[in-house]
Design an enzyme around this catalytic site. Structure first.
Site, PDB file in Angstrom:
ATOM      1  N   CYS A 127       5.281   2.501  -8.072  1.00 26.34           N
ATOM      2  CA  CYS A 127       5.201   1.222  -7.154  1.00 26.34           C
ATOM      3  C   CYS A 127       4.372   0.233  -7.513  1.00 26.34           C
ATOM      4  CB  CYS A 127       4.935   1.767  -5.652  1.00 26.34           C
ATOM      5  SG  CYS A 127       4.765   0.275  -4.338  1.00 26.34           S
ATOM      6  N   THR A 130       0.865  -1.125  -0.020  1.00 25.12           N
ATOM      7  CA  THR A 130       0.036  -0.082  -0.057  1.00 25.12           C
ATOM      8  C   THR A 130       0.763   1.406   0.111  1.00 25.12           C
ATOM      9  OG1 THR A 130      -1.971   0.855   1.059  1.00 25.12           O
ATOM     10  CG2 THR A 130      -0.068   0.382   2.502  1.00 25.12           C
ATOM     11  N   GLY A 133       1.526   5.431  -7.486  1.00 23.70           N
ATOM     12  CA  GLY A 133       0.782   4.468  -8.293  1.00 23.70           C
ATOM     13  C   GLY A 133       1.376   4.173  -9.475  1.00 23.70           C
TER      14      GLY A 133
END
Length: 176
Positions: free
Chosen positions: A164, A5, A161
């Site tokens: 990663c 996350t 986003g």
């Protein structure tokens, strides 16, 4: 442990904003793309987000909410009380999760070892596998762009986003 996350917290202009992506991974498999990893605490006056083990994070949220209630929503006193409790309990020190908690006055990172860190700039914090990408983007945007806090968080998480593999662009944002 935290390859699942990106969470970014930001406070500026009397506002507090937290955002997180929706991807949950197990090893090299995406299990879910629309998870919610952020929430409000203490009657909607505190924002929080987690990275790491989901079960551990929900335990941390519950414990932290109890301390917030005990300290009547005082975030500073609550993180200190939480850290003291955490350090005294060897089982808590084994939890594999991190949290960002913030309101319009304070922002903190709570680590899986019971550490409490207030960011040096006092306004931007990021955790998770894409945290370094998100915080780098947020610092640059904070310094050079004239964005509303919510927009800054959105744009920074989109950068994470892009870079990663454990972070997606299904971004959820909460604001005070």
């Amino acid at each position: 442990m935290f390859d699942a996350t990106t969470i970014l917290g930001y406070k500026a202009d009397g506002k507090a904003v937290i955002g997180g992506d929706g991807q949950v991974t197990f090893g090299d498999t995406v299990l879910k793309s629309n998870a919610t990893k952020i929430r409000t605490l203490y009657e909607g006056k505190i924002l929080a987000g987690f990275a790491g083990s989901t079960a551990d994070a929900f335990n941390l949220f519950d414990m932290f909410e109890g301390i917030l209630a005990e300290k009547r929503g005082d975030l500073f006193k609550s993180v200190i009380g939480f850290s003291k409790m955490w350090r005294k309990d060897k089982h808590l020190r084994q939890l594999e999760a991190m949290m960002i908690v913030l309101n319009t006055e304070h922002i903190f990172i709570l680590s899986g070892t019971g550490d409490v860190v207030e960011p040096q700039d006092g306004k931007i914090a990021a955790i998770g596998s894409g945290g370094n990408y998100a915080i780098s983007a947020a610092r640059a945007l904070d310094k050079h762009a004239n964005l509303e806090p919510r927009e800054l968080v959105q744009e920074s998480l989109e950068v994470a986003g892009d870079l990663c593999i454990y972070t997606n662009k299904n971004i959820k944002i909460l604001e005070l």
